[in-house]
Enzyme design. Structure first.
Site: not given
Ligand code: NHX
Ligand code: ZN
Length: 674
Positions: A472, A252-255, A249-250, A475, A546
């Protein structure tokens, strides 16, 4: 990147070294000479049969001069001729041409040639006597100039000057077009390899600089030995391998590994990327491959390193008239030919790096080409510790920093990520005016790299904050209750990066994952949405990330892992699926079943999540209110609400094993004692 330090501080030579510059120059200049000669000839011929000049006799000239025909007379001493310019009113009668033609004799608004007559004079003295006489007797007022002969040459020069200028501008533009270091459009077929050898390598990279990767290093050490004393192998009739493929994977130090091979063997090192072969001109790739191998053979023994070889090495298309890339295939064919072409003992070893060996053309991988594949994996716990030690050498840390702990907190990080963590930690500490980098700076750096920048300024309403906290807490509750879910580190409702809140886990570094483990993970991931539905009564868009992860996971379970009831033990993995998904390795009916199964798996886990949450709703609410109040809570707070988690996490298990010196894997024991 793990090899950051070795990339920057190096002087870079253009391909081929300094001695190649001359031939390049000559090639350019030859064309120039030809062009200039052609132009000179053209000018010569066009200029000489000009019709606005006429030769006349001395007597005739004397007659005209007396009648004041000329505005100007130029005497050329050496040739004994006089060129006299006619006054406008006499042009027509003397030259006997239509005035239109004379009027047209203008070049860019400037008079190119005046209407003149040329006359042979007996001598310059005779002429001046004659002139004095006519000035005195006839009141002639022509302007007389005595001139050397270079006038003619000057004229020619003036004529060709615009062309020369034009040519130089053209050359200049060509140079510019072909972009900086490359030089001339004629050099498009040259390989743009960077070469590192004794003269250019400021700091040699050796195996000491490569932390971790012990297995890969071992394999690669053999290559060093081939380069150092090839006779040891060839004397016994063995053949030196031609190439090795570094797969991993990227970051990891291949170069870095390839550079270390060159450094250890003390041979020149050519480095280029697979995409360097690709250009918009047809045939350039193949010619660059040829050029690369020519250069390498001159410098043998040496190492050629081709990064991202999938840019050229991707499997050739099966259908020749659809979606195939002729130029890339030609380049690949040339590469295959060259690798066959040089004798195995010519001392050139090709190392190539890719992160996907399975999409490479099979012809590249057969014996005699890239004979060996060296896997460069993501670093495991002990490797990460070593990598941390390497990168912490240049960082002022205090005693709170424990590499063992840092290694445990960074599962799934590559060498490059770890380098980034160290750098970021130093920056954070400096920003806070600290003298030493502390443990908490490293923790913040990890959070920053995993989750992005903290956004405390984001404005949220009370209702939104409640939704976030519920989500949260969902989760967190599930991952505490489920045996195989990843162990929780902390839960936060402070926005970071794209996310409004997050439950942070320490992903388990499992070698293989069971069906139950996948189920539990999916259930915990769905816990956010389930909590929203159960306790808010409405769902939000926030769970999109999610849901994306869960859907991908469920799809993989059905299509790749053969884990569904209706399509058991089937794997539909297909490399040719790369070809823009025109072909699927299963029927439309199967596609329907796949969709159904994915839906079913997710549905089951969602129901399970809701069931578990409503069974433990008291604890969930407790968690939510603490979260709303404190914004960040750690696993100890969870322990207070839920009691001790009944299961050991995998990393805890390994830790215990190492402590007791017992490395056999046994049943996960229930933890009763402290
Ligand atoms: C929006 N963000 O986009 C707002 C700002 C449900 C309380 N309008 O699941 O933050 O809704 O458990 C990588 C990481 C999109 C990529 C997080 C792309 C989050 C995160 C949407 C919590 N925690 N959702 C979660 C959340 C959102 C989003 C992502 C990402 C929320 C949730 C983002
Ligand atoms: Zn979530």
């Amino acid at each position: 990147m793990a090899d950051n330090n070795y990339k920057n501080n190096k002087p870079q030579l253009p391909a081929g070294g300094p001695d190649d510059k001359n031939s390049k120059f000559k090639f350019n200049m030859n064309w120039m000479y030809v062009l200039i000669v052609i132009m000179l000839l053209a000018i010569f011929f066009t200029n000489n049969n000009s019709s606005t000049s006429k030769e006349i006799g001395w007597t005739e000239f004397q007659k005209m001069a007396k009648d004041n025909y000329f505005s100007k007379m130029t005497v050329y001493n050496r040739k004994n001729i006089v060129v006299a310019t006619l006054r406008q009113e006499h042009v027509a009668s003397v030259l006997k041409e239509d005035t239109a033609k004379i009027k047209n004799n203008y070049f860019f608004g400037q008079k190119k040639e005046e209407p003149t007559v040329t006359v042979m004079i007996p001598s310059a003295d005779k002429f001046s006597d004659f002139y004095d006489k006519i000035v005195f007797e006839n009141g002639v007022n022509s302007e007389v100039k005595y001139d050397e002969d270079h006038d003619v040459i000057w004229g020619i020069l003036l004529n060709i000057l615009p062309f020369v200028l034009f040519i130089f501008i053209w050359i200049f533009l060509m140079r510019r077009m072909s972009g900086g270091g490359g030089g001339g459009i004629f050099n498009v077929g040259r390989a743009r390899a960077q070469i590192y050898d004794k003269s250019t390598q400021a700091k040699k990279v050796t195996f000491k600089d490569v932390a971790g990767l012990s297995e890969a290093k071992q394999e690669v050490e053999e290559i060093v030995d081939f380069l150092k004393n090839p006779s040891k192998y060839t004397d016994l009739g063995g053949k030196i391998p031609k190439g090795a493929l570094l797969v991993g994977p990227p970051g990891t130090g291949k170069t870095l590994l390839a550079k270390a091979v060159a450094g250890e063997a003390d041979v020149p090192f050519f480095s280029l990327s697979g995409s360097d072969f690709v250009e918009m001109f047809v045939g350039v790739g193949a010619s660059r491959v040829r050029d690369l191998f020519r250069q390498a053979k001159e410098k043998a023994p040496c190492i050629v390193f081709i990064d991202e070889i999938d840019a050229v090495g991707r499997a050739r298309g099966r259908n020749p008239n659809m979606g195939s890339n002729d130029e890339r295939e030609n380049t690949l064919n040339q590469l295959l030919t060259e690798m066959d072409g040089f004798g195995s003992n010519s001392g050139v070893i090709i190392l190539a790096a890719t992160n996907r060996a399975d999409i490479l053309d099979k012809a590249l991988l057969r014996a005699g080409r890239f004979d060996r594949q060296i896997n460069v994996d993501l670093p495991e716990l002990n490797d990460r510790k070593e990598i941390f030690i390497v990168h912490l050498r240049n960082i002022k840390i205090d005693s709170s920093v424990d590499t063992e702990f840092l290694a445990r907190q960074t599962p799934g990080f590559s060498g490059a990520d770890i380098a980034n963590v160290c750098n970021e930690a130093a920056l954070i500490a400096a920003r806070n005016g600290k003298e030493f980098v502390q443990k908490e700076d490293f923790m913040n750096a990890v959070d920053r790299i995993v989750g992005g920048l903290e956004k405390k300024s984001k404005i949220t309403t009370a209702e939104e904050r409640r939704t976030i906290a519920l989500h949260e807490a969902g989760h967190a509750t599930l991952s505490w209750l489920l045996e195989h879910a990843n162990p929780l580190v902390k839960v936060t409702i402070v926005p970071r990066g794209k996310a409004l809140g997050a439950a942070w886990y320490l992903p388990e570094e499992r070698q293989i994952t069971t069906y139950e483990q996948l189920q539990d993970e999916m259930c915990a991931t769905l816990g956010g949405r389930a909590a929203e539905e159960l306790f808010m009564g409405k769902i939000s868009t926030g769970a999109s990330n999610d849901l994306e992860r869960v859907t991908k996971q469920a799809h993989a379970m059905v299509v790749y892992f053969g884990m569904s009831q209706k399509l058991p033990n089937l794997n539909y993995y297909d490399v040719t699926g790369q070809d823009w998904g025109f072909t699927k390795p299963y029927s439309d009916e199967t596609a329907l079943i796949i969709d159904e199964e994915v839906k079913r798996i997710i549905g089951e886990q969602y129901d399970r999540a809701k069931q578990l949450l409503s069974d433990h709703s008291g604890q969930h609410h407790q968690l939510t209110s603490i979260l709303l109040e404190k914004e960040v809570i750690y696993s100890d707070d969870l322990e207070k609400i839920f009691g001790k988690r009944r299961w050991l996490s995998r990393s805890q298990e390994i830790l215990e094993q190492q402590k007791s010196g017992n490395l056999t894997v046994d049943e996960p024991k229930e933890k009763e004692e402290e």
